[in-house]
Design an enzyme around this catalytic site. Structure first.
Site, short mmCIF file in Angstrom:
data_model
loop_
_atom_site.label_atom_id
_atom_site.label_comp_id
_atom_site.label_asym_id
_atom_site.label_seq_id
_atom_site.Cartn_x
_atom_site.Cartn_y
_atom_site.Cartn_z
N SER A 14 -58.18 -45.71 -75.65
CA SER A 14 -57.29 -44.67 -75.14
C SER A 14 -55.98 -44.74 -75.90
O SER A 14 -55.56 -45.82 -76.33
CB SER A 14 -57.02 -44.88 -73.64
N TYR B 251 -54.54 -49.96 -66.60
CA TYR B 251 -55.43 -49.28 -67.55
C TYR B 251 -54.91 -49.42 -68.97
O TYR B 251 -55.67 -49.72 -69.90
CB TYR B 251 -55.54 -47.81 -67.16
#
Length: 256
Positions: A137, A150
């Site tokens: 990501s 995350y």
């Protein structure tokens, strides 16, 4: 048929980016082990994609899951040419609210499971001179303030990718990572509506958020994955590639 006769594991392949990668891989001639935790969704994906796929239901929070997934691929196809570590928990957290248990659960699924999947598949990947593609990501660089855990997990995944690439290129295994930006998946649509946005919110975004006017799709991510799973990307390894509509580093968005 860029992946003809290759056997590929795709985790989290029952929806979103993982499903799009599985669909693209089958179209390009691969046999795909579709992994997920939702059996109903998984059966629907396999029914759509046909005899080139097999379903494996396993919870990556379980330490036994990597061995189970690899065994399922070998039982189904007899070999492993590619591994896509796509499955992840995307949970909102910040410094004030994050608990040790929540962090451990997220790191287990997002980081430890991919690592031990590579470990479990290693000898098969070595025999096939195979390819690992980790789905990271753009949050790996710093991340949104509401995605603390995350972002930590994806930053660690990038280091893992580079480390393993450096260590195992001599064994013929390539390990790369793509970092998607903001992608319009089914889950993202549901989450944004649950947070209070009106349905169709993605059609009303400002160009400073989406410079090209429309959000990136799961299908576009699926197409991007094919290059890294196929032989045309050989011998490149240790690559961390951002897939976003603007430069992540040093961005200064222009107001339209």
């Amino acid at each position: 048929m860029r992946l003809k006769d290759k056997a590929i594991i795709v985790t989290g392949a029952t929806s979103g980016i993982g499903r799009a990668i599985a669909e693209a891989a089958v179209r390009e001639g691969a046999k795909v082990l579709v992994h997920g935790i939702n059996e109903e969704e998984g059966k629907a994906v396999v029914a759509k994609l046909g005899s080139s796929t097999q379903l494996c239901i396993a919870d990556l929070a379980d330490n036994a899951a990597p061995a189970k997934i690899v065994a399922a691929a070998i039982n189904a196809f007899g070999r492993i040419d590619g591994l896509v570590n796509n499955a992840a928990i995307v949970a909102r957290s910040n410094l004030a609210e994050l608990t040790p248990g929540e962090l451990e659960r997220l790191l287990q699924v997002n980081l430890k499971a991919p690592l031990f999947l590579i470990q479990a598949a290693y000898e098969h990947l070595k025999a096939a001179r195979g390819s690992v593609l980790n789905i990271g990501s753009v949050n790996a660089y710093a991340g949104e303030s509401s995605l603390l855990a995350y972002s930590i997990s994806k930053g660690a995944m990038a280091t893992m990718t580079r480390n393993l690439a450096n260590a195992h290129g001599v064994h013929g295994i390539r390990i790369n990572q793509i970092n998607p930006g903001w992608v319009l998946t089914e889950r993202e649509d549901r989450d944004q509506v649950a947070r209070g946005l009106e349905p169709g919110w993605h059609q009303r975004l400002d160009r400073t958020s989406i410079p090209f006017g429309t959000m990136t799709t799961s299908q576009q991510m699926g197409e991007a994955a094919i290059y890294w799973l196929g032989d045309e990307s050989r011998p490149f390894t240790g690559t961390i590639l951002e897939l976003e509509q603007f430069s992540i580093i040093g961005r200064n968005p222009e107001k339209l």
